[in-house]
Design a protein around this motif. Sequence first.
Motif, PDB file in Angstrom:
ATOM      1  N   ASN A 184      50.416  84.355 -19.943  1.00 50.69           N
ATOM      2  CA  ASN A 184      51.097  85.552 -19.587  1.00 50.69           C
ATOM      3  C   ASN A 184      50.577  86.854 -20.453  1.00 50.69           C
ATOM      4  O   ASN A 184      51.165  86.960 -21.612  1.00 50.69           O
ATOM      5  CB  ASN A 184      52.568  85.557 -19.676  1.00 50.69           C
ATOM      6  CG  ASN A 184      53.284  86.676 -18.942  1.00 50.69           C
ATOM      7  OD1 ASN A 184      52.657  87.759 -18.972  1.00 50.69           O
ATOM      8  ND2 ASN A 184      54.610  86.638 -18.473  1.00 50.69           N
ATOM      9  N   HIS A 207      47.598  94.976 -18.124  1.00 51.00           N
ATOM     10  CA  HIS A 207      47.312  96.338 -17.427  1.00 51.00           C
ATOM     11  C   HIS A 207      46.360  97.169 -18.482  1.00 51.00           C
ATOM     12  O   HIS A 207      46.141  98.237 -17.961  1.00 51.00           O
ATOM     13  CB  HIS A 207      48.292  97.081 -17.175  1.00 51.00           C
ATOM     14  CG  HIS A 207      49.405  96.080 -16.695  1.00 51.00           C
ATOM     15  ND1 HIS A 207      49.462  95.483 -15.443  1.00 51.00           N
ATOM     16  CD2 HIS A 207      50.492  95.759 -17.241  1.00 51.00           C
ATOM     17  CE1 HIS A 207      50.575  94.672 -15.331  1.00 51.00           C
ATOM     18  NE2 HIS A 207      51.555  95.001 -16.340  1.00 51.00           N
ATOM     19  N   HIS A 255      53.197  85.748 -14.402  1.00 53.06           N
ATOM     20  CA  HIS A 255      54.059  87.052 -14.458  1.00 53.06           C
ATOM     21  C   HIS A 255      55.318  86.602 -14.235  1.00 53.06           C
ATOM     22  O   HIS A 255      55.604  85.982 -12.934  1.00 53.06           O
ATOM     23  CB  HIS A 255      53.458  88.158 -13.985  1.00 53.06           C
ATOM     24  CG  HIS A 255      52.304  88.586 -14.331  1.00 53.06           C
ATOM     25  ND1 HIS A 255      52.154  89.295 -15.540  1.00 53.06           N
ATOM     26  CD2 HIS A 255      50.954  88.691 -13.759  1.00 53.06           C
ATOM     27  CE1 HIS A 255      50.848  89.525 -15.670  1.00 53.06           C
ATOM     28  NE2 HIS A 255      50.320  89.287 -14.754  1.00 53.06           N
ATOM     29  N   LEU A 256      56.529  86.761 -14.838  1.00 54.69           N
ATOM     30  CA  LEU A 256      57.846  86.602 -14.301  1.00 54.69           C
ATOM     31  C   LEU A 256      58.167  87.283 -13.160  1.00 54.69           C
ATOM     32  O   LEU A 256      58.685  86.670 -12.372  1.00 54.69           O
ATOM     33  CB  LEU A 256      58.844  86.727 -15.577  1.00 54.69           C
ATOM     34  CG  LEU A 256      58.615  85.576 -16.910  1.00 54.69           C
ATOM     35  CD1 LEU A 256      58.958  86.218 -18.126  1.00 54.69           C
ATOM     36  CD2 LEU A 256      59.511  84.355 -16.658  1.00 54.69           C
ATOM     37  N   SER A 257      57.883  88.621 -13.540  1.00 59.32           N
ATOM     38  CA  SER A 257      58.472  89.502 -12.308  1.00 59.32           C
ATOM     39  C   SER A 257      57.290  89.581 -11.226  1.00 59.32           C
ATOM     40  O   SER A 257      56.079  89.150 -11.546  1.00 59.32           O
ATOM     41  CB  SER A 257      58.634  90.860 -13.038  1.00 59.32           C
ATOM     42  OG  SER A 257      57.542  91.495 -13.535  1.00 59.32           O
ATOM     43  N   ARG A 274      51.238  98.685 -12.986  1.00 54.27           N
ATOM     44  CA  ARG A 274      51.645  97.302 -13.092  1.00 54.27           C
ATOM     45  C   ARG A 274      50.626  96.554 -12.095  1.00 54.27           C
ATOM     46  O   ARG A 274      50.608  95.226 -12.170  1.00 54.27           O
ATOM     47  CB  ARG A 274      52.893  96.609 -12.958  1.00 54.27           C
ATOM     48  CG  ARG A 274      53.767  97.155 -14.441  1.00 54.27           C
ATOM     49  CD  ARG A 274      54.812  96.513 -14.426  1.00 54.27           C
ATOM     50  NE  ARG A 274      55.918  97.315 -15.131  1.00 54.27           N
ATOM     51  CZ  ARG A 274      56.455  97.382 -16.466  1.00 54.27           C
ATOM     52  NH1 ARG A 274      55.445  96.457 -17.111  1.00 54.27           N
ATOM     53  NH2 ARG A 274      56.910  98.007 -17.012  1.00 54.27           N
TER      54      ARG A 274
HETATM   55  C1  DQA Z   1      55.041  90.632 -17.401  1.00 52.50           C
HETATM   56  C2  DQA Z   1      54.825  92.038 -16.272  1.00 52.50           C
HETATM   57  C3  DQA Z   1      54.212  93.188 -17.221  1.00 52.50           C
HETATM   58  O1  DQA Z   1      53.948  94.273 -16.432  1.00 52.50           O
HETATM   59  C4  DQA Z   1      54.825  93.387 -18.502  1.00 52.50           C
HETATM   60  O2  DQA Z   1      54.351  94.372 -19.220  1.00 52.50           O
HETATM   61  C5  DQA Z   1      55.355  92.271 -19.124  1.00 52.50           C
HETATM   62  C6  DQA Z   1      55.867  91.295 -18.329  1.00 52.50           C
HETATM   63  C7  DQA Z   1      55.935  89.634 -16.532  1.00 52.50           C
HETATM   64  O3  DQA Z   1      55.768  88.468 -17.014  1.00 52.50           O
HETATM   65  O4  DQA Z   1      56.426  90.140 -15.391  1.00 52.50           O
HETATM   66  O5  DQA Z   1      55.537  92.361 -20.391  1.00 52.50           O
HETATM   67  O6  DQA Z   1      53.813  90.129 -17.582  1.00 52.50           O
END
Ligand code: DQA
Length: 146
Positions: free
Chosen positions: A74, A80, A100-102, A111
Amino acid sequence: MNILLLNGPNLNMLGIREPDQYGTQTLGDIVSRISTLAIDAGLSIDHHQDNSEVGMIDKVHAASKNNTKYIIINPAAFTHTSVALRDAMLATGIAFTEVHLSNVYKREEFRKRSYFSDIAEGVISGFGAQGYEFALDAAIKYIKEH
Ligand code: DQA
């Protein structure tokens, strides 16, 4: 270690960081669950979290020298921005899944661009901590088949 689990900047703050976006589990919770599942599958996890690009790149370079079979990464905000980390992944040639979690496609425009997706085996985005479990399943399958 067979699998490198590599987490980027600010992921050490999981649990308190924007829980609506990233959930309430800590990184420690996630790593402990993934490590247990990996052991059940006869594999081992080397986990590293780094807030710096240099630290992440060095860890990827080290993976090419210690027989790492797969990387679950991750890259967090470096997803980005980081051509350098992308180049490190290309340099080692180790197969990897981007997690990615989100769901990055549901969020800000910036993003939606990833420097990793087109060179990853696959991308998992939006399933929270469970995404790491999906990635582990994919890594286990990949390692068995290669
Ligand atoms: C992330 C999504 C990225 O855009 C963000 O900068 C993160 C976490 C995620 O796990 O959803 O730090 O990678």
